[in-house]
Design a protein around this motif. Sequence first.
Motif, short mmCIF file in Angstrom:
data_model
loop_
_atom_site.label_atom_id
_atom_site.label_comp_id
_atom_site.label_asym_id
_atom_site.label_seq_id
_atom_site.Cartn_x
_atom_site.Cartn_y
_atom_site.Cartn_z
N GLU A 25 0.80 -1.23 0.00
CA GLU A 25 0.00 0.00 0.00
C GLU A 25 0.83 1.28 0.00
O GLU A 25 0.32 2.36 -0.29
CB GLU A 25 -0.92 0.02 1.23
CG GLU A 25 -1.93 -1.13 1.24
CD GLU A 25 -2.74 -1.14 2.53
OE1 GLU A 25 -3.14 -0.08 3.00
OE2 GLU A 25 -2.93 -2.25 3.08
N THR A 26 2.08 1.19 0.41
CA THR A 26 2.88 2.40 0.62
C THR A 26 4.26 2.25 0.00
O THR A 26 4.86 1.18 0.12
CB THR A 26 3.12 2.61 2.14
OG1 THR A 26 1.88 2.59 2.80
CG2 THR A 26 3.82 3.93 2.41
N ASP A 27 4.74 3.31 -0.63
CA ASP A 27 6.16 3.34 -0.93
C ASP A 27 6.68 4.76 -0.77
O ASP A 27 5.92 5.72 -0.78
CB ASP A 27 6.49 2.76 -2.31
CG ASP A 27 5.84 3.52 -3.44
OD1 ASP A 27 6.05 3.16 -4.59
OD2 ASP A 27 5.13 4.51 -3.16
N GLN A 301 8.93 5.02 5.89
CA GLN A 301 7.79 4.38 5.22
C GLN A 301 6.53 4.49 6.10
O GLN A 301 5.42 4.67 5.59
CB GLN A 301 8.11 2.91 4.92
CG GLN A 301 9.11 2.76 3.77
CD GLN A 301 9.78 1.40 3.72
OE1 GLN A 301 9.95 0.72 4.73
NE2 GLN A 301 10.18 0.99 2.51
N ARG A 304 5.04 7.90 5.86
CA ARG A 304 4.29 8.02 4.61
C ARG A 304 2.94 7.29 4.72
O ARG A 304 1.92 7.80 4.26
CB ARG A 304 5.14 7.45 3.48
CG ARG A 304 4.58 7.71 2.15
CD ARG A 304 5.57 8.28 1.17
NE ARG A 304 5.10 8.01 -0.18
CZ ARG A 304 4.25 8.81 -0.83
NH1 ARG A 304 3.84 9.93 -0.30
NH2 ARG A 304 3.84 8.48 -2.03
N ARG A 305 2.97 6.11 5.32
CA ARG A 305 1.73 5.35 5.49
C ARG A 305 0.69 6.15 6.28
O ARG A 305 -0.51 6.10 5.99
CB ARG A 305 2.04 4.03 6.23
CG ARG A 305 0.85 3.07 6.31
CD ARG A 305 1.11 1.98 7.34
NE ARG A 305 1.18 2.53 8.68
CZ ARG A 305 2.03 2.14 9.63
NH1 ARG A 305 2.89 1.16 9.41
NH2 ARG A 305 2.03 2.74 10.82
#
Length: 328
Positions: A25-27, A301, A304-305
């Motif tokens: 879901e996240t990068d 990360q 960001r999530r």
Amino acid sequence: MGAPFPLSRPRRNRINPVIREMLRETDVRPCNLVLPLFLVPGNGVSEPVKSMEGVFRWSCDMVQRPVEEALESGVRSFLLFGIPSYKDDTGSSADDPSEPVQRALEDMRSRYPEAYLVSDVCLCEYTSHGHCGVIRDGVIHNDGTLERLASVALSHARAGAHAVAPSDMMDGRIIAVRKALESHGFPDVAIWSYAAKFASAFYGPFREAAQSAPSFGDRKSHQLPHFNRLEALRDALMDEDEGADLLIVKPAGTSLDVIRDLKDRTMLPIGGYVVSGEHCMLKDAIGAGHMDKSAYLEYHQCVRRAGCSVIITYGATELAREISVQGG
Ligand code: PBG
């Protein structure tokens, strides 16, 4: 939320690397990262900041090195901080065009047209007392400070900033800066507001780097108490109404709840600032062998999530290099 075990077995979606990658879901991408730079007067200076691994103070003629390394790694945005050649009561050096931030903005704007330049707007590095505003009758005078901040923002805009980032936490500063930019012919200069900035011990190493610790008192009359989520959201949303283009939350790691809640309430992009103390905490623990090196990227990360489009971090360049080898 789905059927209970054994009908639902969440591990099926994690069974091998292909499905894990497919469902990720996240990068973090290099273009999400912003590198802070500390600029000092003089020539030939590249001085390590003792408490912060990999962080230096640069004079304008030397800053090309970290900038070019960052650009090569894919990081294209920079946040400029200045250590001025003189300090006084009102922070006159903050809007002096011959001081390091203005000089670096001018030089970088013409030398690196591909870069996006953001400047920190605050008085604490520039005042003799180290406070973020002008002092009247022993207290930080809010409205008197606004005029100074607007003037500093304008001088950065004139020097070539794409965005100015007021980090002082005075009331009404975003509208004051917006009005000044509009009325002086800088409608396209963006405001990255430090919208939710907590009064935090995690800024300790920065104050060493920027020589900006207050000589008396603290910053608790303007920065947010870390106990209060609603107060942080209220302050941040006011900045949106006043015309901010991006909302910064800091420290990032201790404010993931605020980032998440803000994400659900604003249409603006959010920036998380992984501050000096967070950088130290991670680097020192990794350096001592207590954690694997991957903890550094993992931390970003997770920021960001939580909902950040942008991450301001001292490790921007090394993260970008790592990401290009192994993915973000
Ligand atoms: C104020 C400013 C600070 C930081 C960014 N802008 C310090 C403070 O409020 O005392 C902290 C950043 C960090 O700790 O990395 N000009």
